[in-house]
Enzyme design. Structure first.
Site, PDB file in Angstrom:
ATOM      1  N   CYS A 129      10.106  28.636  39.462  1.00 15.83           N
ATOM      2  CA  CYS A 129       9.390  29.818  39.959  1.00 15.83           C
ATOM      3  C   CYS A 129       9.690  30.104  41.423  1.00 15.83           C
ATOM      4  O   CYS A 129       9.827  31.255  41.839  1.00 15.83           O
ATOM      5  CB  CYS A 129       7.888  29.661  39.743  1.00 15.83           C
ATOM      6  N   ASP A 335       5.564  38.856  39.114  1.00 17.28           N
ATOM      7  CA  ASP A 335       5.375  37.501  38.590  1.00 17.28           C
ATOM      8  C   ASP A 335       6.690  36.932  38.069  1.00 17.28           C
ATOM      9  O   ASP A 335       7.292  37.490  37.157  1.00 17.28           O
ATOM     10  CB  ASP A 335       4.350  37.561  37.463  1.00 17.28           C
ATOM     11  N   HIS A 337       6.992  34.144  36.436  1.00 18.89           N
ATOM     12  CA  HIS A 337       6.725  33.161  35.388  1.00 18.89           C
ATOM     13  C   HIS A 337       7.013  33.653  33.977  1.00 18.89           C
ATOM     14  O   HIS A 337       6.856  32.888  33.029  1.00 18.89           O
ATOM     15  CB  HIS A 337       5.272  32.698  35.475  1.00 18.89           C
TER      16      HIS A 337
END
Length: 454
Positions: A129, A335, A337
């Site tokens: 990440c 994001d 992820h």
């Protein structure tokens, strides 16, 4: 943002996700606590069990971070939202925000890419990440560097998973504003080709200069390997080296601050010295990265006001924050992820859709990880001087309110970090980066591998 810096100077921020932060114990075992040992170690081909583990991890990851069953994001119509220096009100400027947000490059976990050297890993799900957030930070800087200021992706999709009912409820006709008109981005072949080229530089292929494969190789110089968790400071220096080693960016430099301090003379020396005698440029554009620590185990609330004072409207790592929603003390983010299938960027007409997000998300400041990297882009020397002046003014304002500044710009050079260290050569040692939070100096810290508080 414009009150802090002229429009020519853009802010970028990167940091670590609070909920994605691994414990010291899990890092000792397997980097992020979720990478199968059979994939992480060795260079053999992953077997069927390892492939099934990776697929399960990918599916569970998408459930965990809300990408399987999506929830809607709501915005307050009366609160301005600042994205990369531009303020938007959703009661009449939704389309302008849509074009600006969707045009940002979105880089996430990928699966089934070519095997990482020295391991059996074919995905960065669960441990990459910070690499993805760093990639997004650099990608935004490159778009600022290469594209016109008003560039927008011509194929921006409509926003999804956004609740606009809240925006319109309770508003009377007398207070409604005429929606602002934003012209649709035009298909300019030269700019679209450049846009595609920028995205390809971050592809999951060994030849991509800023792809995961290259970043993992650079991480080995800091004792990292595929499957480890990378702290924001380590990633900042990896990005610096990656740019310095890419021949196409002879007119761009990356400077990484030390001790939450930008030394002006170091930046000037870095940007005013051409790499070769043939180059005529007297100034190289610069991306300035400032690794900071804004609390102990969680964000110190006093820094929320500091963020507002600095008007830092850009990205923060973990979830790559792209802007600031005021006065709600919330951050809008991209994001990293979400685990997606790999895209072969070596194909001339590869799909760009998965590299742009049309589902804006926001989070409270309190969820932001205290370890992050703030970034600035200055195209010209005048931009850099204006940035220095703006930061000095804000630092003075912080001092007048008895607030400890997040970072400072000072005259002179760093003691342990000369021009050779900034040039991106392989001989440079680790940078010295300490906590910016006086209150956290005696508090319990994670290892330097996690936060790189050198």
């Amino acid at each position: 943002m414009n009150s802090v810096s002229p429009s020519a100077v853009q802010y970028i921020v990167g940091g670590g996700a609070h909920e994605d932060k691994p414990s010291a114990q899990s890092r000792r075992h397997n980097g992020h606590g979720s990478v199968p040992d059979g994939l992480r170690e060795g260079s053999g081909e992953p077997d069927e069990v390892d492939r099934l583990k990776a697929k399960f991890m990918s599916a569970w990851n998408n459930v965990k971070y809300g990408w399987t069953v999506k929830s809607k994001t709501t915005f307050n119509k009366s609160s301005p939202l600042i994205l990369l220096g531009q303020s938007y009100l959703f009661n009449n400027e939704v389309d302008g925000f849509r074009q600006a947000f969707v045009s940002c490059v979105w880089l996430t976990y990928r699966r089934e890419f070519p095997q990482l050297e020295g391991s059996s890993l074919t995905t960065d799900c669960g441990w990459g990440c910070m690499l993805r957030s760093g990639q997004m930070l650099l990608a935004q800087g490159l778009l600022q560097h290469l594209m016109p200021p008003d560039w927008r992706w011509a194929d921006c999709h409509p926003l999804t998973d956004v609740d606009f009912e809240v925006l319109n409820s309770g508003s009377s006709e007398g207070h409604r504003r005429t929606p602002a008109r934003y012209p649709e981005a035009s298909h300019e072949p030269q700019l679209e080709a450049l846009h595609r080229k920028v995205v390809s530089w971050f592809g999951d292929h060994p030849s991509a200069p800023f792809g995961v494969h290259q970043l993992v190789e650079l991480g080995k110089e800091s004792g990292k390997r595929a499957g480890d968790w990378y702290g924001p400071s380590v990633v900042a220096h990896m990005l610096r080296k990656a740019v310095a080693r890419t021949a196409e960016f002879h007119n761009l430099a990356v400077y990484v601050a030390q001790d939450c301090t930008v030394y002006k003379e170091d930046v000037l020396r870095l940007c005013e010295s051409p790499l070769t005698q043939e180059l005529s440029e007297s100034w190289k554009s610069v991306i300035i990265l400032v690794p900071v620590r804004l609390g102990g185990e969680s964000l110190n609330p006093s820094y929320i006001e500091c963020f507002c004072l600095h008007n830092i409207c850009v990205c923060v790592l973990c979830i790559f924050i792209m802007s600031l929603c005021l006065p709600d003390e919330q951050l809008l983010y991209l994001d990293p992820h979400y685990c997606q299938p790999v895209v072969d960027v070596t194909q001339g007409n590869f799909s760009l859709e998965s590299f742009h997000c049309n589902s804006p998300r926001k989070m409270n400041f309190s969820r932001m990880d205290p370890s992050c990297t703030i970034g600035f882009y200055a195209q010209t020397k005048s931009d850099f001087e204006s940035l220095c002046s703006a930061v000095s003014e804000v630092s003075a304002l912080s001092s007048s309110k008895e607030k400890y500044p997040i970072f400072t710009f000072v005259e002179g050079r760093g003691q342990n970090y000369g021009l050779e260290g900034q040039s991106g050569g392989s001989t440079d040692g680790p940078a010295n980066i300490f906590s910016c939070n006086r209150m956290s100096r005696n508090s319990k810290r994670g290892s330097t591998d996690e936060f790189v508080l050198l």
